[in-house]
Design an enzyme around this catalytic site. Sequence first.
Site, mmCIF file in Angstrom:
data_model
loop_
_atom_site.group_PDB
_atom_site.id
_atom_site.type_symbol
_atom_site.label_atom_id
_atom_site.label_comp_id
_atom_site.label_asym_id
_atom_site.label_seq_id
_atom_site.Cartn_x
_atom_site.Cartn_y
_atom_site.Cartn_z
ATOM 1 N N CYS A 33 102.456 49.116 -53.706
ATOM 2 C CA CYS A 33 103.991 48.991 -53.445
ATOM 3 C C CYS A 33 104.455 49.863 -54.421
ATOM 4 O O CYS A 33 103.989 50.402 -55.338
ATOM 5 C CB CYS A 33 104.419 47.599 -53.432
ATOM 6 N N GLU A 61 96.969 45.175 -57.782
ATOM 7 C CA GLU A 61 96.991 46.202 -58.627
ATOM 8 C C GLU A 61 97.666 45.827 -60.062
ATOM 9 O O GLU A 61 96.914 46.284 -61.192
ATOM 10 C CB GLU A 61 97.765 47.302 -58.191
ATOM 11 N N ILE A 77 98.114 37.135 -56.151
ATOM 12 C CA ILE A 77 98.460 35.750 -56.294
ATOM 13 C C ILE A 77 99.747 35.583 -55.623
ATOM 14 O O ILE A 77 100.855 35.915 -56.415
ATOM 15 C CB ILE A 77 98.161 35.662 -57.782
ATOM 16 N N GLU A 78 100.007 34.636 -54.802
ATOM 17 C CA GLU A 78 101.268 34.535 -54.055
ATOM 18 C C GLU A 78 101.647 32.979 -54.793
ATOM 19 O O GLU A 78 101.137 32.339 -55.490
ATOM 20 C CB GLU A 78 101.275 34.373 -52.667
ATOM 21 N N CYS A 129 100.993 41.483 -57.157
ATOM 22 C CA CYS A 129 99.984 42.401 -56.448
ATOM 23 C C CYS A 129 98.728 42.391 -57.077
ATOM 24 O O CYS A 129 98.434 42.274 -58.337
ATOM 25 C CB CYS A 129 100.434 43.518 -56.276
ATOM 26 N N CYS A 131 104.077 48.624 -58.329
ATOM 27 C CA CYS A 131 102.697 48.761 -58.769
ATOM 28 C C CYS A 131 102.598 50.352 -59.091
ATOM 29 O O CYS A 131 101.871 50.662 -60.120
ATOM 30 C CB CYS A 131 101.860 48.304 -57.790
HETATM 31 N N1 THU Z 1 100.298 43.390 -51.944
HETATM 32 C C1 THU Z 1 99.333 43.608 -52.859
HETATM 33 O O1 THU Z 1 98.756 42.977 -53.645
HETATM 34 N N2 THU Z 1 98.975 45.134 -53.187
HETATM 35 C C2 THU Z 1 99.687 46.085 -52.459
HETATM 36 O O2 THU Z 1 99.519 47.019 -52.728
HETATM 37 C C3 THU Z 1 100.674 45.532 -51.248
HETATM 38 C C4 THU Z 1 101.100 44.164 -51.531
HETATM 39 C C5 THU Z 1 100.365 41.984 -51.681
HETATM 40 C C6 THU Z 1 101.683 41.248 -52.282
HETATM 41 C C7 THU Z 1 101.705 40.168 -51.155
HETATM 42 O O3 THU Z 1 100.876 39.073 -51.850
HETATM 43 C C8 THU Z 1 100.904 40.383 -49.974
HETATM 44 O O4 THU Z 1 100.172 41.769 -50.313
HETATM 45 C C9 THU Z 1 101.645 40.868 -48.710
HETATM 46 O O5 THU Z 1 102.728 41.626 -49.375
#
Ligand code: THU
Length: 140
Positions: free
Chosen positions: A94, A58, A46-47, A56, A97
Site C-alpha cells: 500500500c 511490511e 495485524i488487524e 500491514c 508502506c
Molecule cells: N495489507 C498488508 O498487510 N500489506 C499490503 O501490502 C496490502 C494490505 C493488509 C492490511 C489489511 O490487514 C489487509 O491486508 C486488507 O487490506
Amino acid sequence: MDEKIIKDLISKAAGMRKISYTPYSKFNVGAALLAKNGKVYTGCNIENASYTPTICAERTAFFKAVSENVREFTAIVIMGGHADSDELEYCFPCGVCRQVMSEFCDDDFNIIIAKSEDDYKVYTLPEILPERFGPKDLFG
Ligand code: THU
C-alpha cells in the site's frame, strides 16, 4: 539478487501469512525483510476491531528491524491472499508502506512480490514509488 536468498525470503514470508491476525478482512499478508547486515525481519498484518490501528505486514517487518537499531535494507518479499485460498495474488504494498520503505531504503532496494518460490516479480523502489518525498527533501 541471489535466487537462493530470494527463495528463503519467500519461504519465510509464506510462513508469516499463517500467523496474520485478520478477523476482519481475512486477507493474510506475510513479509520478509532482508537487512544489509544479513538478518531477516519478518512481519504479518495485524488487524483491529477499531480498523485504523491495523498494520500491514511490511510495516511490521520494518518496525521490528528499526526498533532493533537496524536501518539499512536490501530487499523485501511480500506475499498476500485470502486466508482460505491456496492461490495467492500478486500483493503490492500500500502507499503508506511504500512511504515507510522510502524513509529507510535506497533506489536499489528490491521489492519482491511473490505467489510462490517459483513465481515472483522484482521491482526497485523508484519503480513502485516514483518522484518520492523523503529525508533528502528536508535535509538536502
Ligand atoms: N495489507 C498488508 O498487510 N500489506 C499490503 O501490502 C496490502 C494490505 C493488509 C492490511 C489489511 O490487514 C489487509 O491486508 C486488507 O487490506
